[in-house]
Design a protein around this motif. Structure first.
Motif, PDB file in Angstrom:
ATOM      1  N   LEU A 181      20.751  34.599  -8.381  1.00  0.00           N
ATOM      2  CA  LEU A 181      20.830  34.563  -7.072  1.00  0.00           C
ATOM      3  C   LEU A 181      19.683  35.710  -6.437  1.00  0.00           C
ATOM      4  CD1 LEU A 181      24.355  34.372  -6.165  1.00  0.00           C
ATOM      5  CD2 LEU A 181      22.716  32.682  -5.513  1.00  0.00           C
ATOM      6  N   LYS A 182      19.057  36.157  -7.641  1.00  0.00           N
ATOM      7  CA  LYS A 182      18.319  37.633  -7.028  1.00  0.00           C
ATOM      8  C   LYS A 182      16.928  36.995  -7.065  1.00  0.00           C
ATOM      9  CE  LYS A 182      21.070  41.142  -9.205  1.00  0.00           C
ATOM     10  NZ  LYS A 182      21.106  41.540 -10.601  1.00  0.00           N
ATOM     11  N   PRO A 183      15.980  37.714  -6.241  1.00  0.00           N
ATOM     12  CA  PRO A 183      14.714  37.506  -6.186  1.00  0.00           C
ATOM     13  C   PRO A 183      14.256  38.148  -7.415  1.00  0.00           C
ATOM     14  CG  PRO A 183      15.390  39.150  -4.876  1.00  0.00           C
ATOM     15  CD  PRO A 183      16.565  38.529  -5.178  1.00  0.00           C
ATOM     16  N   ASN A 209      19.801  41.443  -1.460  1.00  0.00           N
ATOM     17  CA  ASN A 209      18.584  40.140  -1.144  1.00  0.00           C
ATOM     18  C   ASN A 209      19.011  38.931  -1.852  1.00  0.00           C
ATOM     19  OD1 ASN A 209      16.946  42.164  -0.023  1.00  0.00           O
ATOM     20  ND2 ASN A 209      16.440  43.052  -2.049  1.00  0.00           N
ATOM     21  N   PHE A 210      20.235  38.778  -2.026  1.00  0.00           N
ATOM     22  CA  PHE A 210      20.565  37.471  -2.715  1.00  0.00           C
ATOM     23  C   PHE A 210      20.020  36.169  -1.850  1.00  0.00           C
ATOM     24  CE2 PHE A 210      24.710  38.763  -4.893  1.00  0.00           C
ATOM     25  CZ  PHE A 210      24.237  39.069  -6.009  1.00  0.00           C
ATOM     26  N   THR A 211      19.322  35.254  -2.653  1.00  0.00           N
ATOM     27  CA  THR A 211      18.746  33.993  -1.980  1.00  0.00           C
ATOM     28  C   THR A 211      19.094  32.856  -2.828  1.00  0.00           C
ATOM     29  OG1 THR A 211      16.502  33.122  -2.106  1.00  0.00           O
ATOM     30  CG2 THR A 211      16.891  35.189  -3.259  1.00  0.00           C
ATOM     31  N   PHE A 212      18.970  31.705  -2.397  1.00  0.00           N
ATOM     32  CA  PHE A 212      18.990  30.493  -3.407  1.00  0.00           C
ATOM     33  C   PHE A 212      17.669  29.934  -3.818  1.00  0.00           C
ATOM     34  CE2 PHE A 212      23.101  30.290  -1.273  1.00  0.00           C
ATOM     35  CZ  PHE A 212      24.067  30.173  -2.193  1.00  0.00           C
ATOM     36  N   HIS A 213      16.614  30.617  -3.404  1.00  0.00           N
ATOM     37  CA  HIS A 213      15.450  30.385  -3.883  1.00  0.00           C
ATOM     38  C   HIS A 213      15.083  29.939  -5.089  1.00  0.00           C
ATOM     39  CE1 HIS A 213      11.060  30.748  -4.198  1.00  0.00           C
ATOM     40  NE2 HIS A 213      11.316  31.225  -5.269  1.00  0.00           N
TER      41      HIS A 213
END
Lengths: 269, 296
Positions: A29-31, A44-48
């Protein structure tokens, strides 16, 4: 005091068993910039990474393949192994004891001996890159037969006699009387088979070349090793999460069956 | 009348029995018996799956005897086994003994230790590859905290195989903890009470009661982890590709390479055949030394 120390040791050990998986979930979940950090939390959790996985590999197709292969194998192992288990436990026929010995014998053959000949058979049958290749060689299991036989032996014969007098066929007796009475055995065989097939990586790597026919473990392995992930840690962890999450959810609900079933059968993933 | 009825019933029973086992018989012939017999054919042939197989007599075996890479792979697998199994037994007995005490949240701990067992080896391997990474991995980070310089976990010829063995121990330990816990809980409690009255220490209890009575469990654990250790494949495949300098090449990975990189089915089958013989020999020796009847 001694109790406290024991608990602290246990807690430390348990953390070392759980932390890597939490770290994996967190890294997925991290960049990119934070991916290797040891912290579990980030603002900065993201689903990227998950979106990137869908763009880079046909992960949806792999999930579908895994579900089909593990589902079909499990259904087949339960059905056919219980047929044989029933025959060994409750039906009398010439050669029954010999068959039982053969079942035990097949379980002692090291798999490495038959792996290559089995592969050449799949090639001859034209089953490379196909569902039958992934499913059919594992449709019946000796371990399943043993578990069902053991369970069925302890079910009293009176129930069968009564059903027979009422005109029930043997297949009906098996599915209507023995199956409902053997739910723990069915769940055990089901879990072991599903988990084993879901996690299996060597066999698919032998017979599958086409990316669209790959199951999850092979796809994420190829993704990690083949350089498609470009060494990007977060994306590899995200891809792995797709494989882990369904099993972990099942594990949370059926934990007791997982642990006791796997331990009693002597099979591990 | 009754007797005739019974014989008819018996015959009917026979036929149904055969009907029930017939799918298994077909399955057995196709996917167990045929590969077993065909492996004896393959080991005397050279075959690339495209042209027809060529009989080569004992050439595959002669090549195997002189194939230093094969012997290196076998040695590596034995190194793995000799590190993995003692570690496995040592730690899983300790944890099982703690869990056998009256412990708070035992179910939680049991479930936590078992978690890696249900996760695919492919995922565990990819995950640990990141943990072992020389520059960014957690292990070297922890070492740096106590002032130790980075270790090339997967790049050093001396450390790579032990590192893989440690990971495998971590992955499978939950399974063996459960087996040992079962063994421990089956030891009758009165044995310890008698020993307490006789004034024996806990330490003496362990050597005189616990360990001897755990022998059947020990045999099971040793045999199962031996089978597991000889199947070592995905771990070196993902982490090292068999390197550095072939030091983590396992026998199954070597077999895989011959089958799928070089298309040598005959030779790959010969490697599998030799490995099966080694496995059976190792297990027989283990049974001989651990399988003795326990008296108490």
């Amino acid at each position: 005091m001694k109790k406290l120390i024991l608990h602290l040791i246990l807690l430390f050990a348990a953390v070392s068993f759980i932390y890597p998986f939490l770290w994996m979930a967190s890294a997925s979940l991290k960049p990119v910039a934070e991916a290797t950090s040891m912290n579990l939390l980030s603002s900065n959790f993201t689903f990227h990474n998950y979106i990137a996985v869908f763009k880079k590999i046909p992960i949806g197709r792999a999930l579908l393949n895994s579900t089909i292969v593990a589902g079909a194998t499990t259904a087949s192992v339960i059905f056919f192994s219980s047929l044989v288990g029933y025959a060994l436990a409750k039906l009398k026929f010439t050669g029954r004891e010999t068959l039982f010995m053969i079942v035990l014998f097949t379980m002692m053959i090291p798999g490495q001996l038959t792996l290559i000949p089995l592969y050449t058979l799949i090639v001859k049958l034209g089953w490379v890159d196909s569902y039958p290749g992934l499913i059919v060689p594992w449709m019946i299991s000796g371990m399943g037969i043993l578990i069902f036989r053991q369970t069925f032996v302890s079910i009293p014969g009176d129930l069968m006699e009564a059903a027979r007098i009422e005109g029930a066929g043997e297949l009906q007796i098996l599915t209507k009387i023995f199956w409902p009475l053997s739910k723990p055995a069915m769940v055990t065989v089901g879990i072991i088979t599903f988990m084993g097939t879901w996690n299996e990586v060597l066999w698919p790597m032998m017979i599958i070349r086409e990316q669209t026919m790959m199951t999850m473990p092979q796809m994420i392995t190829m993704f990690a090793v083949g350089g498609q992930a470009g060494g990007d840690l977060g994306i590899q962890m995200a891809a792995s999460m797709f494989l882990v999450i369904p099993l972990v959810i099942a594990y949370v609900f059926f934990q007791k069956y997982f642990i006791e079933g796997i331990a009693s059968s002597g099979i591990k993933g | 009348m009754c007797r005739i009825y019974m014989t008819i019933g018996k015959e009917k029973n026979e036929n149904i029995g055969y009907a029930f086992i017939s799918p298994y018989i077909i399955f057995l012939l196709a996917f167990t018996a045929y590969p077993l017999v065909f492996s004896f054919y393959l080991i005397f042939h050279r075959w690339d799956l495209l042209t027809s197989p060529a009989f080569v007599g004992l050439d595959n075996f002669i090549f195997l005897l002189h194939d230093t890479q094969f012997w290196q792979a076998l040695l590596n697998t034995l190194v793995f086994l000799l590190i993995h199994i003692p570690l496995q037994i040592f730690f899983s007995i300790i944890i099982a003994m703690v869990l056998a005490e009256k412990i708070f949240a035992r179910t939680f701990f049991r479930a936590a230790f078992f978690l890696p067992v249900i996760i695919s080896g492919a995922v565990v391997t990819i995950l640990w590859q990141k943990l072992y990474a020389t520059d960014t991995g957690i292990f070297n980070h922890l070492l740096s905290l106590i002032g130790i310089s980075p270790v090339g976990w997967l790049t050093s010829t001396k450390i790579a195989m032990p590192a893989i063995a440690i990971m495998a121990t971590w992955k499978n330990m939950g399974f063996y903890i459960i087996l040992f816990l079962g063994g421990l809980l089956s030891i009758p409690g009165h044995l310890y009470e008698v020993s307490r009255i006789e004034g024996a220490s806990r330490w003496q209890d362990f050597w005189r009661i616990t360990l001897p009575l755990l022998r059947p469990t020990m045999l099971l654990v040793v045999v199962l982890s031996t089978f597991g250790a000889f199947s070592l494949f995905i771990e070196p495949y993902v982490m090292t590709g068999g390197g550095p300098l072939d030091k983590t090449m396992s026998v199954v990975l070597y077999m895989y390479k011959h089958a799928f990189l070089f298309q040598h089915m005959g030779y790959a089958a010969t490697i599998g055949f030799a490995l099966a013989i080694v496995i059976l020999m190792v297990v027989l020796v283990q049974k001989k030394y651990l399988g003795k009847e326990t008296e108490y």
